[in-house]
Design a protein around this motif. Structure first.
Motif, PDB file in Angstrom:
ATOM      1  N   VAL A 224     -68.225 -17.050  35.321  1.00  0.00           N
ATOM      2  CA  VAL A 224     -67.153 -17.109  36.332  1.00  0.00           C
ATOM      3  C   VAL A 224     -66.278 -15.863  36.386  1.00  0.00           C
ATOM      4  O   VAL A 224     -65.408 -15.760  37.251  1.00  0.00           O
ATOM      5  N   ILE A 225     -66.533 -14.886  35.511  1.00  0.00           N
ATOM      6  CA  ILE A 225     -65.589 -13.755  35.453  1.00  0.00           C
ATOM      7  C   ILE A 225     -65.555 -12.971  36.770  1.00  0.00           C
ATOM      8  O   ILE A 225     -64.534 -12.381  37.121  1.00  0.00           O
ATOM      9  N   SER A 226     -66.654 -13.048  37.541  1.00  0.00           N
ATOM     10  CA  SER A 226     -66.668 -12.313  38.821  1.00  0.00           C
ATOM     11  C   SER A 226     -65.677 -12.897  39.834  1.00  0.00           C
ATOM     12  O   SER A 226     -65.409 -12.297  40.865  1.00  0.00           O
ATOM     13  N   ARG A 227     -65.086 -14.078  39.519  1.00  0.00           N
ATOM     14  CA  ARG A 227     -64.046 -14.637  40.406  1.00  0.00           C
ATOM     15  C   ARG A 227     -62.669 -14.053  40.074  1.00  0.00           C
ATOM     16  O   ARG A 227     -61.702 -14.294  40.775  1.00  0.00           O
ATOM     17  N   TYR A 228     -62.591 -13.371  38.910  1.00  0.00           N
ATOM     18  CA  TYR A 228     -61.288 -12.900  38.423  1.00  0.00           C
ATOM     19  C   TYR A 228     -61.310 -11.376  38.350  1.00  0.00           C
ATOM     20  O   TYR A 228     -61.776 -10.711  39.262  1.00  0.00           O
ATOM     21  N   CYS A 229     -60.747 -10.855  37.246  1.00  0.00           N
ATOM     22  CA  CYS A 229     -60.847  -9.442  36.957  1.00  0.00           C
ATOM     23  C   CYS A 229     -61.266  -9.348  35.494  1.00  0.00           C
ATOM     24  O   CYS A 229     -61.254 -10.363  34.792  1.00  0.00           O
ATOM     25  N   SER A 230     -61.633  -8.173  35.042  1.00  0.00           N
ATOM     26  CA  SER A 230     -62.032  -8.019  33.634  1.00  0.00           C
ATOM     27  C   SER A 230     -61.269  -6.831  33.061  1.00  0.00           C
ATOM     28  O   SER A 230     -61.097  -5.808  33.728  1.00  0.00           O
ATOM     29  N   LEU A 231     -60.802  -6.996  31.807  1.00  0.00           N
ATOM     30  CA  LEU A 231     -59.933  -5.986  31.202  1.00  0.00           C
ATOM     31  C   LEU A 231     -60.596  -5.307  30.013  1.00  0.00           C
ATOM     32  O   LEU A 231     -61.275  -5.968  29.219  1.00  0.00           O
ATOM     33  N   GLU A 232     -60.368  -3.999  29.896  1.00  0.00           N
ATOM     34  CA  GLU A 232     -60.739  -3.282  28.668  1.00  0.00           C
ATOM     35  C   GLU A 232     -59.513  -3.314  27.769  1.00  0.00           C
ATOM     36  O   GLU A 232     -58.433  -2.853  28.173  1.00  0.00           O
ATOM     37  N   VAL A 233     -59.679  -3.867  26.571  1.00  0.00           N
ATOM     38  CA  VAL A 233     -58.523  -4.059  25.689  1.00  0.00           C
ATOM     39  C   VAL A 233     -58.860  -3.677  24.255  1.00  0.00           C
ATOM     40  O   VAL A 233     -60.024  -3.664  23.872  1.00  0.00           O
ATOM     41  N   SER A 234     -57.802  -3.376  23.476  1.00  0.00           N
ATOM     42  CA  SER A 234     -57.979  -3.206  22.026  1.00  0.00           C
ATOM     43  C   SER A 234     -56.851  -3.973  21.338  1.00  0.00           C
ATOM     44  O   SER A 234     -55.718  -4.019  21.844  1.00  0.00           O
ATOM     45  N   PRO A 235     -57.150  -4.610  20.178  1.00  0.00           N
ATOM     46  CA  PRO A 235     -56.145  -5.486  19.568  1.00  0.00           C
ATOM     47  C   PRO A 235     -54.917  -4.727  19.044  1.00  0.00           C
ATOM     48  O   PRO A 235     -55.051  -3.630  18.515  1.00  0.00           O
ATOM     49  N   ILE A 236     -53.742  -5.333  19.222  1.00  0.00           N
ATOM     50  CA  ILE A 236     -52.498  -4.794  18.633  1.00  0.00           C
ATOM     51  C   ILE A 236     -52.063  -5.720  17.506  1.00  0.00           C
ATOM     52  O   ILE A 236     -51.850  -5.295  16.386  1.00  0.00           O
ATOM     53  N   GLU A 237     -51.902  -6.995  17.832  1.00  0.00           N
ATOM     54  CA  GLU A 237     -51.583  -8.005  16.812  1.00  0.00           C
ATOM     55  C   GLU A 237     -52.052  -9.337  17.367  1.00  0.00           C
ATOM     56  O   GLU A 237     -52.560  -9.408  18.484  1.00  0.00           O
ATOM     57  N   ASN A 238     -51.849 -10.395  16.586  1.00  0.00           N
ATOM     58  CA  ASN A 238     -52.290 -11.716  16.995  1.00  0.00           C
ATOM     59  C   ASN A 238     -52.008 -12.010  18.479  1.00  0.00           C
ATOM     60  O   ASN A 238     -50.855 -11.975  18.897  1.00  0.00           O
ATOM     61  N   SER A 239     -53.033 -12.229  19.268  1.00  0.00           N
ATOM     62  CA  SER A 239     -52.916 -12.597  20.694  1.00  0.00           C
ATOM     63  C   SER A 239     -52.394 -11.492  21.611  1.00  0.00           C
ATOM     64  O   SER A 239     -52.174 -11.733  22.796  1.00  0.00           O
ATOM     65  N   ILE A 240     -52.133 -10.307  21.081  1.00  0.00           N
ATOM     66  CA  ILE A 240     -51.626  -9.208  21.926  1.00  0.00           C
ATOM     67  C   ILE A 240     -52.615  -8.041  21.874  1.00  0.00           C
ATOM     68  O   ILE A 240     -53.057  -7.640  20.797  1.00  0.00           O
ATOM     69  N   TYR A 241     -52.933  -7.522  23.050  1.00  0.00           N
ATOM     70  CA  TYR A 241     -53.908  -6.433  23.146  1.00  0.00           C
ATOM     71  C   TYR A 241     -53.315  -5.309  24.006  1.00  0.00           C
ATOM     72  O   TYR A 241     -52.499  -5.566  24.894  1.00  0.00           O
ATOM     73  N   LYS A 242     -53.773  -4.099  23.736  1.00  0.00           N
ATOM     74  CA  LYS A 242     -53.399  -2.977  24.603  1.00  0.00           C
ATOM     75  C   LYS A 242     -54.421  -2.921  25.735  1.00  0.00           C
ATOM     76  O   LYS A 242     -55.625  -3.059  25.499  1.00  0.00           O
ATOM     77  N   VAL A 243     -53.926  -2.714  26.959  1.00  0.00           N
ATOM     78  CA  VAL A 243     -54.827  -2.661  28.125  1.00  0.00           C
ATOM     79  C   VAL A 243     -55.067  -1.206  28.507  1.00  0.00           C
ATOM     80  O   VAL A 243     -54.108  -0.439  28.676  1.00  0.00           O
ATOM     81  N   THR A 244     -56.338  -0.833  28.658  1.00  0.00           N
ATOM     82  CA  THR A 244     -56.634   0.562  29.001  1.00  0.00           C
ATOM     83  C   THR A 244     -57.435   0.715  30.305  1.00  0.00           C
ATOM     84  O   THR A 244     -57.537   1.810  30.846  1.00  0.00           O
ATOM     85  N   ASP A 245     -58.003  -0.365  30.802  1.00  0.00           N
ATOM     86  CA  ASP A 245     -58.772  -0.253  32.051  1.00  0.00           C
ATOM     87  C   ASP A 245     -58.956  -1.667  32.588  1.00  0.00           C
ATOM     88  O   ASP A 245     -58.840  -2.643  31.835  1.00  0.00           O
ATOM     89  N   MET A 246     -59.224  -1.781  33.864  1.00  0.00           N
ATOM     90  CA  MET A 246     -59.498  -3.121  34.419  1.00  0.00           C
ATOM     91  C   MET A 246     -60.208  -2.994  35.756  1.00  0.00           C
ATOM     92  O   MET A 246     -60.167  -1.943  36.407  1.00  0.00           O
ATOM     93  N   ILE A 247     -60.873  -4.058  36.136  1.00  0.00           N
ATOM     94  CA  ILE A 247     -61.573  -4.056  37.430  1.00  0.00           C
ATOM     95  C   ILE A 247     -61.471  -5.440  38.064  1.00  0.00           C
ATOM     96  O   ILE A 247     -61.573  -6.451  37.378  1.00  0.00           O
ATOM     97  N   GLU A 248     -61.252  -5.458  39.376  1.00  0.00           N
ATOM     98  CA  GLU A 248     -61.146  -6.723  40.111  1.00  0.00           C
ATOM     99  C   GLU A 248     -62.548  -7.196  40.504  1.00  0.00           C
ATOM    100  O   GLU A 248     -63.382  -6.396  40.930  1.00  0.00           O
ATOM    101  N   LYS A 249     -62.795  -8.489  40.382  1.00  0.00           N
ATOM    102  CA  LYS A 249     -64.065  -9.120  40.787  1.00  0.00           C
ATOM    103  C   LYS A 249     -65.280  -8.297  40.331  1.00  0.00           C
ATOM    104  O   LYS A 249     -66.059  -7.789  41.149  1.00  0.00           O
TER     105      LYS A 249
END
Ligand code: G1P
Length: 290
Positions: free
Chosen positions: A165-190
């Motif tokens: 189902v991810i093609s209905r949303y967007c997808s993020l490039e992330v790297s972990p910072i701490e529990n449940s928090i990530y740094k976002v470096t790239d993303m794409i819609e659908k």
């Protein structure tokens, strides 16, 4: 960074819920006995938001009526001594300062959020998508506000969704910072399957700085020929810090029939006035007794 303002884009055409959305805004469809948008406003208010701008359109004035007083109804309830109902009828109008602006053309979520530029000024602000109703211990937008304050960054609310189902949303490039928090470096819609960065998708909640507005002004139409908020955020995350918050909570997408029915049934099961009856009804149905 104190977040006191929120923007609720609610100008979509609601095509996934036709035919009812021909004449009733999808945000006004009832989840048990309240319109969907009331739950979004309650989440914002419970998170410390004081001023809310709803991005609306010419077919959605029912929302404005809901968050206003209803003098004729109230006079009747007063006269007949129905004080409890009077309280229920007035409550939505007293909850927050609600402002409206019309998106005159349906040109995409990024274009809708850009309508909030004058309202927001220079402050950080929350964005809550009208379709996404959340149930959580701490309000989801509060979880994002806390991350914004802690990291001095804009924040997006994410959860992992399945590859189907991810093609209905967007997808993020992330790297972990701490529990449940990530740094976002790239993303794409659908994304197409080849374009997926990770299974983390943004699900309807954002806390942004006003830096997003000059970016959106320059963002060309993207997926579906619309000005996409995701494309603007992709530029924002490259010029200043952005964190993804893998939020605690369950999301209901009330903009499609399955999500809408799921929310309706689950909320009704939690409503003390009908839950016993409904449980019995569902049990009997499931056993094929009726
Ligand atoms: C919008 C956003 C998308 C996000 C989704 C769920 O898509 O553009 O990035 O993942 O909401 O919140 P839409 O549902 O309008 O197609």
């Amino acid at each position: 960074m104190k977040v006191k303002k929120a923007v609720i884009p609610a100008a979509g055409l609601g095509t996934r819920m036709l035919p009812v959305t021909k004449s009733i805004p999808k945000e006004m469809l009832p989840i048990v006995d309240k319109p969907a948008i009331a739950y979004i406003i309650e989440e914002a208010v419970a998170s410390g938001i004081e001023d809310i701008l709803i991005i609306t359109n010419r077919a959605k004035s029912a929302m404005e009526d809901y968050f206003d007083y209803a003098p004729e109804l109230e006079a009747n309830l007063l006269r007949t001594g129905k004080d409890e109902l009077l309280e229920i009828a007035r409550q939505p109008a007293d909850n927050a300062n609600i402002y409206y602006i019309r998106q005159k053309e349906t040109l995409g979520l990024g274009h809708a959020v850009l309508r909030a530029k004058g309202f927001v000024g220079d402050e950080p602000f929350a964005v809550l998508l009208g379709d996404d109703i959340m149930v959580s211990q701490t309000p989801v937008i509060k979880q994002l506000i806390d991350a914004t304050e802690k990291f001095g960054a804009s924040a997006v609310g994410v959860q992992e969704v399945s590859l189907d189902v991810i093609s209905r949303y967007c997808s993020l490039e992330v790297s972990p910072i701490e529990n449940s928090i990530y740094k976002v470096t790239d993303m794409i819609e659908k994304p197409t399957p080849q374009q997926v960065f990770s299974q983390f998708a943004i699900l309807g909640r954002y806390v942004l700085t006003s830096d997003i507005f000059p970016i959106l002004e320059k963002t060309p139409p993207g997926y579906g020929g619309e000005i996409q908020l995701t494309d603007g955020l992709n530029t924002l995350c490259k010029q200043s810090d952005m964190v993804a918050v893998d939020f605690e909570g369950k999301r209901y997408d009330t903009g499609n029939l399955e999500g809408y029915l799921e929310a309706t049934i689950e909320f009704a099961l939690k409503d003390a006035s009908v839950n016993e009856w409904l449980k019995e009804f569902i049990k009997n149905k499931a056993n094929g007794l009726e």
